[in-house]
Design a protein around this motif. Structure first.
Motif, PDB file in Angstrom:
ATOM      1  N   SER A  23       0.820  -1.214   0.000  1.00  0.00           N
ATOM      2  CA  SER A  23       0.000   0.000   0.000  1.00  0.00           C
ATOM      3  C   SER A  23       0.854   1.264   0.000  1.00  0.00           C
ATOM      4  N   LYS A  24       2.113   1.139   0.439  1.00  0.00           N
ATOM      5  CA  LYS A  24       3.035   2.273   0.413  1.00  0.00           C
ATOM      6  C   LYS A  24       3.393   2.671  -1.021  1.00  0.00           C
ATOM      7  N   GLY A  25       3.270   1.700  -1.949  1.00  0.00           N
ATOM      8  CA  GLY A  25       3.560   1.970  -3.354  1.00  0.00           C
ATOM      9  C   GLY A  25       4.993   1.715  -3.761  1.00  0.00           C
ATOM     10  N   ASP A  26       5.912   1.564  -2.801  1.00  0.00           N
ATOM     11  CA  ASP A  26       7.326   1.359  -3.118  1.00  0.00           C
ATOM     12  C   ASP A  26       7.710  -0.116  -3.198  1.00  0.00           C
ATOM     13  N   TRP A  27       6.872  -1.009  -2.694  1.00  0.00           N
ATOM     14  CA  TRP A  27       7.225  -2.410  -2.567  1.00  0.00           C
ATOM     15  C   TRP A  27       6.238  -3.306  -3.302  1.00  0.00           C
ATOM     16  N   VAL A  28       6.750  -4.426  -3.775  1.00  0.00           N
ATOM     17  CA  VAL A  28       5.908  -5.434  -4.419  1.00  0.00           C
ATOM     18  C   VAL A  28       6.275  -6.792  -3.822  1.00  0.00           C
ATOM     19  N   HIS A  29       5.260  -7.596  -3.563  1.00  0.00           N
ATOM     20  CA  HIS A  29       5.473  -8.929  -2.985  1.00  0.00           C
ATOM     21  C   HIS A  29       5.986  -9.867  -4.064  1.00  0.00           C
ATOM     22  N   GLU A  30       7.106 -10.508  -3.809  1.00  0.00           N
ATOM     23  CA  GLU A  30       7.691 -11.443  -4.770  1.00  0.00           C
ATOM     24  C   GLU A  30       7.298 -12.889  -4.458  1.00  0.00           C
ATOM     25  N   LYS A  31       7.522 -13.289  -3.203  1.00  0.00           N
ATOM     26  CA  LYS A  31       7.278 -14.689  -2.845  1.00  0.00           C
ATOM     27  C   LYS A  31       7.200 -14.823  -1.328  1.00  0.00           C
ATOM     28  N   THR A  32       6.477 -15.835  -0.875  1.00  0.00           N
ATOM     29  CA  THR A  32       6.430 -16.165   0.539  1.00  0.00           C
ATOM     30  C   THR A  32       6.864 -17.618   0.700  1.00  0.00           C
ATOM     31  N   GLU A  61       6.011 -21.007  10.028  1.00  0.00           N
ATOM     32  CA  GLU A  61       6.468 -19.616   9.994  1.00  0.00           C
ATOM     33  C   GLU A  61       6.674 -19.218   8.540  1.00  0.00           C
ATOM     34  N   TYR A  62       6.677 -17.921   8.287  1.00  0.00           N
ATOM     35  CA  TYR A  62       6.707 -17.408   6.928  1.00  0.00           C
ATOM     36  C   TYR A  62       7.880 -16.466   6.733  1.00  0.00           C
ATOM     37  N   LEU A  63       8.517 -16.577   5.573  1.00  0.00           N
ATOM     38  CA  LEU A  63       9.558 -15.644   5.168  1.00  0.00           C
ATOM     39  C   LEU A  63       9.012 -14.914   3.944  1.00  0.00           C
ATOM     40  N   VAL A  64       8.780 -13.630   4.097  1.00  0.00           N
ATOM     41  CA  VAL A  64       8.184 -12.823   3.043  1.00  0.00           C
ATOM     42  C   VAL A  64       9.277 -12.085   2.290  1.00  0.00           C
ATOM     43  N   VAL A  65       9.288 -12.229   0.965  1.00  0.00           N
ATOM     44  CA  VAL A  65      10.272 -11.555   0.129  1.00  0.00           C
ATOM     45  C   VAL A  65       9.570 -10.428  -0.623  1.00  0.00           C
ATOM     46  N   LEU A  66      10.050  -9.217  -0.375  1.00  0.00           N
ATOM     47  CA  LEU A  66       9.502  -8.027  -1.038  1.00  0.00           C
ATOM     48  C   LEU A  66      10.609  -7.394  -1.892  1.00  0.00           C
ATOM     49  N   LYS A  67      10.194  -6.713  -2.939  1.00  0.00           N
ATOM     50  CA  LYS A  67      11.175  -6.046  -3.810  1.00  0.00           C
ATOM     51  C   LYS A  67      10.764  -4.586  -3.964  1.00  0.00           C
ATOM     52  N   ARG A  68      11.748  -3.718  -3.855  1.00  0.00           N
ATOM     53  CA  ARG A  68      11.477  -2.290  -4.029  1.00  0.00           C
ATOM     54  C   ARG A  68      11.266  -2.006  -5.523  1.00  0.00           C
ATOM     55  N   ARG A  69      10.256  -1.225  -5.819  1.00  0.00           N
ATOM     56  CA  ARG A  69       9.956  -0.880  -7.229  1.00  0.00           C
ATOM     57  C   ARG A  69      10.947   0.104  -7.784  1.00  0.00           C
TER      58      ARG A  69
END
Length: 69
Positions: A23-32, A61-69
């Protein structure tokens, strides 16, 4: 991170973090990545001493991978 449980209700924190960051607009979810916890109990109790409610441990447990746009 793992799902929290508040008064018997599961809270999917990994999904909350993904939604917030996107929602911040700078990040996109790649994989969990999901890790099933087989045995990682340091101590066990039948009831949570703070609340008196039946105690349950996290099963994954979850490891969330995010990528900056």
């Amino acid at each position: 991170m793992g799902p929290a449980k508040i008064r018997g209700q599961k809270v999917p924190i990994h999904q909350v973090v993904i939604q917030h960051m996107e929602s911040k607009g700078d990040w996109v979810h790649e994989k969990t990545y999901i890790d099933k916890i087989v045995s990682r109990v340091m101590f066990s109790t039948e009831k949570n001493p703070a609340t008196g409610i039946e105690d349950q441990r996290m099963d994954r447990e979850y490891l969330v991978v995010l990528k900056r746009r």
